[in-house]
Design a protein around this motif. Structure first.
Motif, PDB file in Angstrom:
ATOM      1  N   THR A 263      32.627  41.522  46.579  1.00  0.00           N
ATOM      2  CA  THR A 263      33.750  40.238  46.261  1.00  0.00           C
ATOM      3  C   THR A 263      33.754  39.868  44.822  1.00  0.00           C
ATOM      4  OG1 THR A 263      32.658  39.646  48.468  1.00  0.00           O
ATOM      5  CG2 THR A 263      34.057  37.732  47.023  1.00  0.00           C
ATOM      6  N   ALA A 264      32.513  39.731  44.183  1.00  0.00           N
ATOM      7  CA  ALA A 264      32.400  39.637  42.377  1.00  0.00           C
ATOM      8  C   ALA A 264      33.838  40.031  42.540  1.00  0.00           C
ATOM      9  CB  ALA A 264      30.547  39.526  42.429  1.00  0.00           C
ATOM     10  N   LYS A 265      33.183  41.816  42.687  1.00  0.00           N
ATOM     11  CA  LYS A 265      34.720  42.671  41.540  1.00  0.00           C
ATOM     12  C   LYS A 265      35.777  42.949  42.356  1.00  0.00           C
ATOM     13  CE  LYS A 265      30.643  46.671  41.637  1.00  0.00           C
ATOM     14  NZ  LYS A 265      30.531  47.707  42.329  1.00  0.00           N
ATOM     15  N   GLU A 266      36.033  41.777  43.405  1.00  0.00           N
ATOM     16  CA  GLU A 266      37.839  42.051  43.911  1.00  0.00           C
ATOM     17  C   GLU A 266      38.334  40.718  43.592  1.00  0.00           C
ATOM     18  OE1 GLU A 266      36.845  41.165  47.985  1.00  0.00           O
ATOM     19  OE2 GLU A 266      36.953  43.249  48.454  1.00  0.00           O
ATOM     20  N   GLY A 268      36.944  39.958  40.022  1.00  0.00           N
ATOM     21  CA  GLY A 268      37.265  40.228  38.686  1.00  0.00           C
ATOM     22  C   GLY A 268      36.058  39.430  37.703  1.00  0.00           C
ATOM     23  N   ILE A 269      35.426  38.864  38.106  1.00  0.00           N
ATOM     24  CA  ILE A 269      33.942  38.436  38.007  1.00  0.00           C
ATOM     25  C   ILE A 269      33.363  38.778  37.006  1.00  0.00           C
ATOM     26  CG2 ILE A 269      34.457  36.352  38.874  1.00  0.00           C
ATOM     27  CD1 ILE A 269      31.801  36.252  40.263  1.00  0.00           C
ATOM     28  N   HIS A 270      33.081  40.070  37.435  1.00  0.00           N
ATOM     29  CA  HIS A 270      32.017  41.325  37.350  1.00  0.00           C
ATOM     30  C   HIS A 270      32.189  41.248  35.368  1.00  0.00           C
ATOM     31  CE1 HIS A 270      34.860  44.164  38.230  1.00  0.00           C
ATOM     32  NE2 HIS A 270      34.559  44.687  37.333  1.00  0.00           N
ATOM     33  N   SER A 271      32.878  41.071  34.925  1.00  0.00           N
ATOM     34  CA  SER A 271      34.233  41.812  33.773  1.00  0.00           C
ATOM     35  C   SER A 271      33.632  41.239  32.607  1.00  0.00           C
ATOM     36  CB  SER A 271      35.145  41.741  33.782  1.00  0.00           C
ATOM     37  OG  SER A 271      35.714  42.291  32.141  1.00  0.00           O
ATOM     38  N   GLY A 272      32.409  42.253  32.211  1.00  0.00           N
ATOM     39  CA  GLY A 272      31.458  40.930  30.915  1.00  0.00           C
ATOM     40  C   GLY A 272      30.525  40.747  31.163  1.00  0.00           C
ATOM     41  N   LEU A 317      28.774  33.742  41.734  1.00  0.00           N
ATOM     42  CA  LEU A 317      29.036  34.873  42.934  1.00  0.00           C
ATOM     43  C   LEU A 317      29.288  33.897  43.721  1.00  0.00           C
ATOM     44  CD1 LEU A 317      25.237  37.098  42.144  1.00  0.00           C
ATOM     45  CD2 LEU A 317      27.764  38.244  42.282  1.00  0.00           C
ATOM     46  N   LEU A 318      28.229  32.602  44.649  1.00  0.00           N
ATOM     47  CA  LEU A 318      28.771  32.245  45.420  1.00  0.00           C
ATOM     48  C   LEU A 318      30.345  30.862  45.375  1.00  0.00           C
ATOM     49  CD1 LEU A 318      25.886  30.200  45.772  1.00  0.00           C
ATOM     50  CD2 LEU A 318      26.137  32.632  46.606  1.00  0.00           C
ATOM     51  N   GLN A 323      35.812  31.873  47.553  1.00  0.00           N
ATOM     52  CA  GLN A 323      36.897  31.593  47.368  1.00  0.00           C
ATOM     53  C   GLN A 323      37.852  32.596  47.793  1.00  0.00           C
ATOM     54  OE1 GLN A 323      37.748  32.345  42.955  1.00  0.00           O
ATOM     55  NE2 GLN A 323      36.989  29.862  42.488  1.00  0.00           N
ATOM     56  N   VAL A 324      37.037  33.706  47.983  1.00  0.00           N
ATOM     57  CA  VAL A 324      37.291  34.570  49.129  1.00  0.00           C
ATOM     58  C   VAL A 324      37.427  33.876  51.000  1.00  0.00           C
ATOM     59  CG1 VAL A 324      37.427  36.888  50.681  1.00  0.00           C
ATOM     60  CG2 VAL A 324      36.140  36.347  47.538  1.00  0.00           C
ATOM     61  N   HIS A 325      36.528  33.215  51.143  1.00  0.00           N
ATOM     62  CA  HIS A 325      36.783  32.239  52.492  1.00  0.00           C
ATOM     63  C   HIS A 325      37.802  31.247  52.982  1.00  0.00           C
ATOM     64  CE1 HIS A 325      33.741  34.854  54.548  1.00  0.00           C
ATOM     65  NE2 HIS A 325      32.879  34.358  52.873  1.00  0.00           N
TER      66      HIS A 325
END
Length: 326
Positions: A263-266, A268-272, A317-318, A323-325
């Protein structure tokens, strides 16, 4: 004299009769018992058959040849397995002679003082011949360092082989002048672990190395750039199984941690972000979501990362999950 000659003649006659009878038996064995035709070996099926009538005389024969095929002389030499297998984890690839340290003979008996002195001299000269120049001494020291660090980090043999090949390339292309053997060997192991998909964090690598973190990072970037190594950015999910295993979490918690990272990759919060920090935070969040209580301090000790980083990544992450839900 005549009697000796007669005895010799009789002995020769008996030998010739015996040879003729053995030859007749061999000819009978090579002929078909049904039609008397010629027998041939079918190596593909492991059978002995008659060329004329097709009668199978023997079956399930043992094939004493190799299990591989070669189509030219060079391929045959490459596939031939005679002696111990070669390995890149030794400076001479394991082809040299090694004299054991036990002062005993083949029967287990102790050697005399004179023989012990002789064997010690042989060991000394054997070691000198194994490392005849500075390049071989350099390689021997570096490969021993790689093996020591890999054992401390629990890395498999394929990572050690890859690290040895990377170091050999760096040595052949003269990348070592101005840099320490320990630094280049540590950088080679770090790159090999990332290439094999079993990465270790820079802090973990530094913990077992004899050089500091800055030198490892600097040498790693130099080796990757000069050797044109294709190394993808570390995936946070590759750290999850090891962290979950060290914390003795269930498969459900590990699966939940992977979902949080996807979910984090989708989003985009994993960048950096540090992949180790994201993996540690995902494991901590998954343990709470599956009611397997694990403290931030325990996760911090396993991942070798600060609790502040775990808390910050944990909230991110949470929030991405919510946001996805929504």
């Amino acid at each position: 004299m005549s009697e000796n000659v007669r005895n010799y003649t009789d002995e020769r006659a008996r030998q010739s009769d015996t040879e003729e009878s053995e030859g007749e038996r061999e000819e009978a064995d090579l002929s078909c018992p049904e039609c008397g035709g010629q027998l041939v070996n079918d190596s593909e099926r492991g059978e002995t058959v008659c060329r004329d009538c097709g009668l199978v005389v023997e079956e399930d024969e043992i094939d004493h040849g190799p299990e591989w095929r070669a189509f030219d002389a060079s391929e045959k030499d490459e596939k031939s397995r005679v002696g111990a297998p070669t390995t890149n984890m030794m400076h001479d690839k394991g082809l040299s002679t090694n004299i054991g340290w036990q002062n005993k003979d083949a029967y287990g008996n102790s050697l005399s003082s004179r023989q012990r002195e002789k064997m010690q001299r042989l060991r000394t000269w054997n070691e000198r011949f194994r490392t005849r120049d500075s390049k071989e001494r350099n390689l021997k020291q570096a490969l021993g360092e790689i093996d020591r660090m890999a054992s401390a980090l629990g890395l498999p043999d394929n990572v050690r082989e890859t690290a040895s090949v990377i170091y050999r390339r760096a040595l052949d292309e003269d990348l070592l002048p101005g840099r320490s053997i320990e630094g280049v060997s540590t950088a080679s192991l770090y790159a090999a672990a990332r290439q094999a998909g079993t990465p270790r964090s820079l802090d973990e690598i530094t913990g077992v190395s004899r050089v500091d973190k800055d030198e490892v990072a600097r040498t790693y970037r130099y080796v990757v750039r000069e050797l044109n190594l294709e190394i993808q950015p570390a995936d946070p999910e590759s750290y999850v199984p090891r962290f979950a295993s060290d914390l003795e979490l269930s498969d459900e918690a590990e699966r939940r941690a992977r979902q949080l990272l996807e979910t984090a990759k989708e989003e985009g919060i994993h960048s950096g972000k540090s992949p180790v920090g994201l993996a540690a935070a995902a494991v901590y969040a998954a343990s709470l979501l599956t009611n397997e209580k694990v403290t931030q301090g325990e996760v911090s000790d396993v991942a070798n990362i600060s609790e502040v980083t775990i808390r910050n990544r944990y909230h991110e992450l949470l929030e991405a999950e919510e946001q996805v839900h929504l």
